[in-house]
Design a protein around this motif. Structure first.
Motif, PDB file in Angstrom:
ATOM      1  N   GLU A 106       0.843  -1.197   0.000  1.00 53.99           N
ATOM      2  CA  GLU A 106       0.000   0.000   0.000  1.00 53.99           C
ATOM      3  C   GLU A 106       0.873   1.239   0.000  1.00 53.99           C
ATOM      4  OE1 GLU A 106      -1.452   0.609   4.456  1.00 53.99           O
ATOM      5  OE2 GLU A 106      -2.015  -1.345   3.659  1.00 53.99           O
ATOM      6  N   ARG A 107       0.265   2.360  -0.309  1.00 51.63           N
ATOM      7  CA  ARG A 107       0.980   3.627  -0.384  1.00 51.63           C
ATOM      8  C   ARG A 107       1.458   4.058   1.004  1.00 51.63           C
ATOM      9  NH1 ARG A 107       0.175   8.859   0.459  1.00 51.63           N
ATOM     10  NH2 ARG A 107       1.219  10.315  -0.927  1.00 51.63           N
ATOM     11  N   VAL A 108       2.709   4.522   1.059  1.00 50.58           N
ATOM     12  CA  VAL A 108       3.301   5.016   2.306  1.00 50.58           C
ATOM     13  C   VAL A 108       3.749   6.452   2.063  1.00 50.58           C
ATOM     14  CG1 VAL A 108       5.145   4.715   4.000  1.00 50.58           C
ATOM     15  CG2 VAL A 108       4.135   2.699   2.882  1.00 50.58           C
ATOM     16  N   PRO A 109       3.109   7.439   2.687  1.00 51.19           N
ATOM     17  CA  PRO A 109       3.537   8.823   2.493  1.00 51.19           C
ATOM     18  C   PRO A 109       4.908   9.054   3.131  1.00 51.19           C
ATOM     19  CG  PRO A 109       1.747   8.702   4.090  1.00 51.19           C
ATOM     20  CD  PRO A 109       1.974   7.319   3.583  1.00 51.19           C
ATOM     21  N   ILE A 110       5.752   9.842   2.479  1.00 50.07           N
ATOM     22  CA  ILE A 110       7.065  10.147   3.038  1.00 50.07           C
ATOM     23  C   ILE A 110       7.262  11.662   3.101  1.00 50.07           C
ATOM     24  CG2 ILE A 110       8.133   7.972   2.409  1.00 50.07           C
ATOM     25  CD1 ILE A 110       9.371   9.302  -0.028  1.00 50.07           C
ATOM     26  N   GLU A 111       8.007  12.084   4.098  1.00 52.96           N
ATOM     27  CA  GLU A 111       8.329  13.493   4.299  1.00 52.96           C
ATOM     28  C   GLU A 111       9.822  13.632   4.556  1.00 52.96           C
ATOM     29  OE1 GLU A 111       6.324  16.047   3.881  1.00 52.96           O
ATOM     30  OE2 GLU A 111       4.578  14.784   3.528  1.00 52.96           O
ATOM     31  N   LYS A 112      10.348  14.813   4.327  1.00 57.33           N
ATOM     32  CA  LYS A 112      11.779  15.064   4.466  1.00 57.33           C
ATOM     33  C   LYS A 112      12.306  14.706   5.859  1.00 57.33           C
ATOM     34  CE  LYS A 112      15.342  18.421   3.500  1.00 57.33           C
ATOM     35  NZ  LYS A 112      15.652  19.702   2.894  1.00 57.33           N
ATOM     36  N   LEU A 113      11.511  14.899   6.892  1.00 57.22           N
ATOM     37  CA  LEU A 113      11.999  14.646   8.245  1.00 57.22           C
ATOM     38  C   LEU A 113      12.367  13.183   8.481  1.00 57.22           C
ATOM     39  CD1 LEU A 113       9.627  13.595  10.688  1.00 57.22           C
ATOM     40  CD2 LEU A 113       8.566  15.454   9.424  1.00 57.22           C
TER      41      LEU A 113
ATOM     42  N   LYS B 283      19.334  12.398  -0.335  1.00 58.99           N
ATOM     43  CA  LYS B 283      18.527  13.436  -0.964  1.00 58.99           C
ATOM     44  C   LYS B 283      17.036  13.156  -0.781  1.00 58.99           C
ATOM     45  CE  LYS B 283      20.004  15.052  -4.894  1.00 58.99           C
ATOM     46  NZ  LYS B 283      20.381  15.172  -6.306  1.00 58.99           N
ATOM     47  N   PHE B 284      16.262  14.239  -0.691  1.00 58.56           N
ATOM     48  CA  PHE B 284      14.801  14.178  -0.685  1.00 58.56           C
ATOM     49  C   PHE B 284      14.314  15.043  -1.836  1.00 58.56           C
ATOM     50  CE2 PHE B 284      10.728  16.149   0.598  1.00 58.56           C
ATOM     51  CZ  PHE B 284       9.963  15.009   0.733  1.00 58.56           C
ATOM     52  N   ILE B 285      13.442  14.495  -2.675  1.00 59.20           N
ATOM     53  CA  ILE B 285      12.859  15.237  -3.795  1.00 59.20           C
ATOM     54  C   ILE B 285      11.347  15.165  -3.647  1.00 59.20           C
ATOM     55  CG2 ILE B 285      12.561  15.345  -6.303  1.00 59.20           C
ATOM     56  CD1 ILE B 285      15.346  14.011  -6.523  1.00 59.20           C
ATOM     57  N   LYS B 286      10.699  16.314  -3.687  1.00 56.44           N
ATOM     58  CA  LYS B 286       9.238  16.349  -3.601  1.00 56.44           C
ATOM     59  C   LYS B 286       8.720  17.113  -4.805  1.00 56.44           C
ATOM     60  CE  LYS B 286       5.394  17.233  -0.585  1.00 56.44           C
ATOM     61  NZ  LYS B 286       4.968  16.332   0.454  1.00 56.44           N
ATOM     62  N   ASN B 287       7.707  16.532  -5.446  1.00 51.76           N
ATOM     63  CA  ASN B 287       7.093  17.160  -6.604  1.00 51.76           C
ATOM     64  C   ASN B 287       5.589  17.104  -6.408  1.00 51.76           C
ATOM     65  OD1 ASN B 287       6.259  18.078  -9.051  1.00 51.76           O
ATOM     66  ND2 ASN B 287       7.093  16.386 -10.233  1.00 51.76           N
ATOM     67  N   GLY B 288       4.990  18.220  -6.092  1.00 53.07           N
ATOM     68  CA  GLY B 288       3.554  18.244  -5.845  1.00 53.07           C
ATOM     69  C   GLY B 288       3.226  17.749  -4.442  1.00 53.07           C
ATOM     70  N   ASN B 289       1.958  17.488  -4.205  1.00 52.69           N
ATOM     71  CA  ASN B 289       1.515  17.083  -2.876  1.00 52.69           C
ATOM     72  C   ASN B 289       1.834  15.644  -2.531  1.00 52.69           C
ATOM     73  OD1 ASN B 289       0.431  19.601  -2.340  1.00 52.69           O
ATOM     74  ND2 ASN B 289      -1.556  19.077  -3.219  1.00 52.69           N
ATOM     75  N   TYR B 290       1.882  14.762  -3.522  1.00 51.74           N
ATOM     76  CA  TYR B 290       1.981  13.332  -3.241  1.00 51.74           C
ATOM     77  C   TYR B 290       3.283  12.679  -3.704  1.00 51.74           C
ATOM     78  CZ  TYR B 290      -3.001  13.995  -2.579  1.00 51.74           C
ATOM     79  OH  TYR B 290      -4.206  14.443  -2.151  1.00 51.74           O
ATOM     80  N   ASN B 291       3.953  13.242  -4.667  1.00 52.09           N
ATOM     81  CA  ASN B 291       5.113  12.597  -5.267  1.00 52.09           C
ATOM     82  C   ASN B 291       6.387  12.960  -4.515  1.00 52.09           C
ATOM     83  OD1 ASN B 291       3.280  11.741  -7.120  1.00 52.09           O
ATOM     84  ND2 ASN B 291       3.953  13.104  -8.748  1.00 52.09           N
ATOM     85  N   SER B 292       7.009  11.950  -3.907  1.00 54.61           N
ATOM     86  CA  SER B 292       8.230  12.165  -3.139  1.00 54.61           C
ATOM     87  C   SER B 292       9.204  11.024  -3.394  1.00 54.61           C
ATOM     88  CB  SER B 292       7.918  12.225  -1.638  1.00 54.61           C
ATOM     89  OG  SER B 292       6.993  13.233  -1.355  1.00 54.61           O
ATOM     90  N   LEU B 293      10.483  11.329  -3.190  1.00 54.30           N
ATOM     91  CA  LEU B 293      11.531  10.345  -3.419  1.00 54.30           C
ATOM     92  C   LEU B 293      12.641  10.550  -2.392  1.00 54.30           C
ATOM     93  CD1 LEU B 293      13.103   9.412  -6.796  1.00 54.30           C
ATOM     94  CD2 LEU B 293      14.573  10.379  -5.064  1.00 54.30           C
ATOM     95  N   PHE B 294      13.063   9.468  -1.744  1.00 54.42           N
ATOM     96  CA  PHE B 294      14.283   9.449  -0.938  1.00 54.42           C
ATOM     97  C   PHE B 294      15.348   8.771  -1.779  1.00 54.42           C
ATOM     98  CE2 PHE B 294      11.982   8.902   3.411  1.00 54.42           C
ATOM     99  CZ  PHE B 294      11.846  10.261   3.546  1.00 54.42           C
ATOM    100  N   LYS B 295      16.572   9.256  -1.633  1.00 53.00           N
ATOM    101  CA  LYS B 295      17.709   8.618  -2.303  1.00 53.00           C
ATOM    102  C   LYS B 295      18.879   8.595  -1.334  1.00 53.00           C
ATOM    103  CE  LYS B 295      21.046   9.406  -6.025  1.00 53.00           C
ATOM    104  NZ  LYS B 295      21.443  10.356  -7.089  1.00 53.00           N
ATOM    105  N   VAL B 296      19.513   7.445  -1.212  1.00 49.46           N
ATOM    106  CA  VAL B 296      20.749   7.344  -0.443  1.00 49.46           C
ATOM    107  C   VAL B 296      21.723   6.501  -1.255  1.00 49.46           C
ATOM    108  CG1 VAL B 296      19.962   5.390   0.958  1.00 49.46           C
ATOM    109  CG2 VAL B 296      21.784   6.854   1.806  1.00 49.46           C
ATOM    110  N   LYS B 297      22.957   7.003  -1.376  1.00 51.69           N
ATOM    111  CA  LYS B 297      23.950   6.368  -2.241  1.00 51.69           C
ATOM    112  C   LYS B 297      25.245   6.156  -1.460  1.00 51.69           C
ATOM    113  CE  LYS B 297      25.725   6.986  -6.890  1.00 51.69           C
ATOM    114  NZ  LYS B 297      25.567   7.859  -8.054  1.00 51.69           N
ATOM    115  N   PHE B 298      25.801   4.951  -1.601  1.00 47.89           N
ATOM    116  CA  PHE B 298      27.048   4.595  -0.943  1.00 47.89           C
ATOM    117  C   PHE B 298      28.077   4.178  -1.983  1.00 47.89           C
ATOM    118  CE2 PHE B 298      23.651   3.698   2.026  1.00 47.89           C
ATOM    119  CZ  PHE B 298      24.102   4.325   3.183  1.00 47.89           C
ATOM    120  N   LYS B 299      29.314   4.531  -1.711  1.00 52.58           N
ATOM    121  CA  LYS B 299      30.442   4.067  -2.506  1.00 52.58           C
ATOM    122  C   LYS B 299      31.199   3.080  -1.626  1.00 52.58           C
ATOM    123  CE  LYS B 299      34.654   5.877  -4.645  1.00 52.58           C
ATOM    124  NZ  LYS B 299      35.409   7.127  -4.895  1.00 52.58           N
ATOM    125  N   TYR B 300      31.537   1.926  -2.177  1.00 54.38           N
ATOM    126  CA  TYR B 300      32.275   0.931  -1.412  1.00 54.38           C
ATOM    127  C   TYR B 300      33.299   0.268  -2.320  1.00 54.38           C
ATOM    128  CZ  TYR B 300      29.284  -2.426  -3.765  1.00 54.38           C
ATOM    129  OH  TYR B 300      28.646  -3.171  -4.716  1.00 54.38           O
TER     130      TYR B 300
END
Length: 191
Positions: A96-103, A130-147
């Motif tokens: 199911e849909r899980v809302p996400i926020e920057k916090l 990174k946190f990207i938000k576009n509009g009221n519902y569209n959000s994206l978390f991104k975390v990147k590691f170099k190893y």
């Protein structure tokens, strides 16, 4: 290089490209992923692979790769593999849909770091969060590691996306620094 050694360069859960590939100019192929409302596009160099075939390719890998493989055997995940670069993409729709926020970004990044990359014992550094938000519902978390494995740099990038209808996690293990952020942002924008 043996397949098992070259695949040992793969690492963790939840996509990217090697040696200067430009994701935004790559040719794409669209897939219907089980339990996603919308079609999902990836560079055409990726092909669907079964968990069984992936397991065969990943024999003899480091602990981080084995953890990734165990996670990739869950139901309803779509696995995509580039046999040339041995990059891996795992798409995991949520029930199911899980809302996400920057916090929640720091908690998400810490969870991925502790549960995946840190637990593997490889030398690593977090290179992007990174946190990207576009509009009221569209959000994206991104975390990147170099190893590093066998003195070669690799990247693990995990995305958590939510739009107005669904949520999904996309994990990319790659040998190059480029990633799918632009492609995933377009997915959010059109859906």
């Amino acid at each position: 290089m043996k397949t098992s050694n070259s695949i040992a360069l793969l690492v963790v859960m939840l996509i990217s490209f090697s040696c200067g590939n430009n994701v935004s100019s790559a040719k794409v192929k669209t897939y219907k992923v089980t339990n996603l409302q919308y079609n999902f596009s990836l560079p055409e160099r990726f092909a669907i692979i079964t968990a069984k075939d992936l397991k065969h390719k990943m024999e003899g890998l480091i602990e981080l790769d084995r953890d990734l493989l165990r996670g990739s055997q869950q139901k309803n995940q779509a696995l995509f593999f580039d046999s040339t670069t041995e990059d891996l993409v795992i798409i995991s729709p949520f029930p199911e849909r899980v809302p996400i926020e920057k916090l929640f970004l720091n908690s998400f990044a810490d969870m991925i770091e502790q549960g995946t990359i840190q637990a593997s014992g490889v030398d690593y550094e977090r290179v992007e969060k990174k946190f990207i938000k576009n509009g009221n519902y569209n959000s994206l978390f991104k975390v990147k590691f170099k190893y590093s494995v066998l003195d070669l740099d690799n990247y693990l990038t995990t995305y958590f996306l939510t739009n107005h209808k669904e949520s999904l996690m996309v994990t990319v293990q790659s040998s190059g620094e480029d990633d799918l952020q632009d492609m995933l942002t377009r997915y959010l924008n059109k859906n």
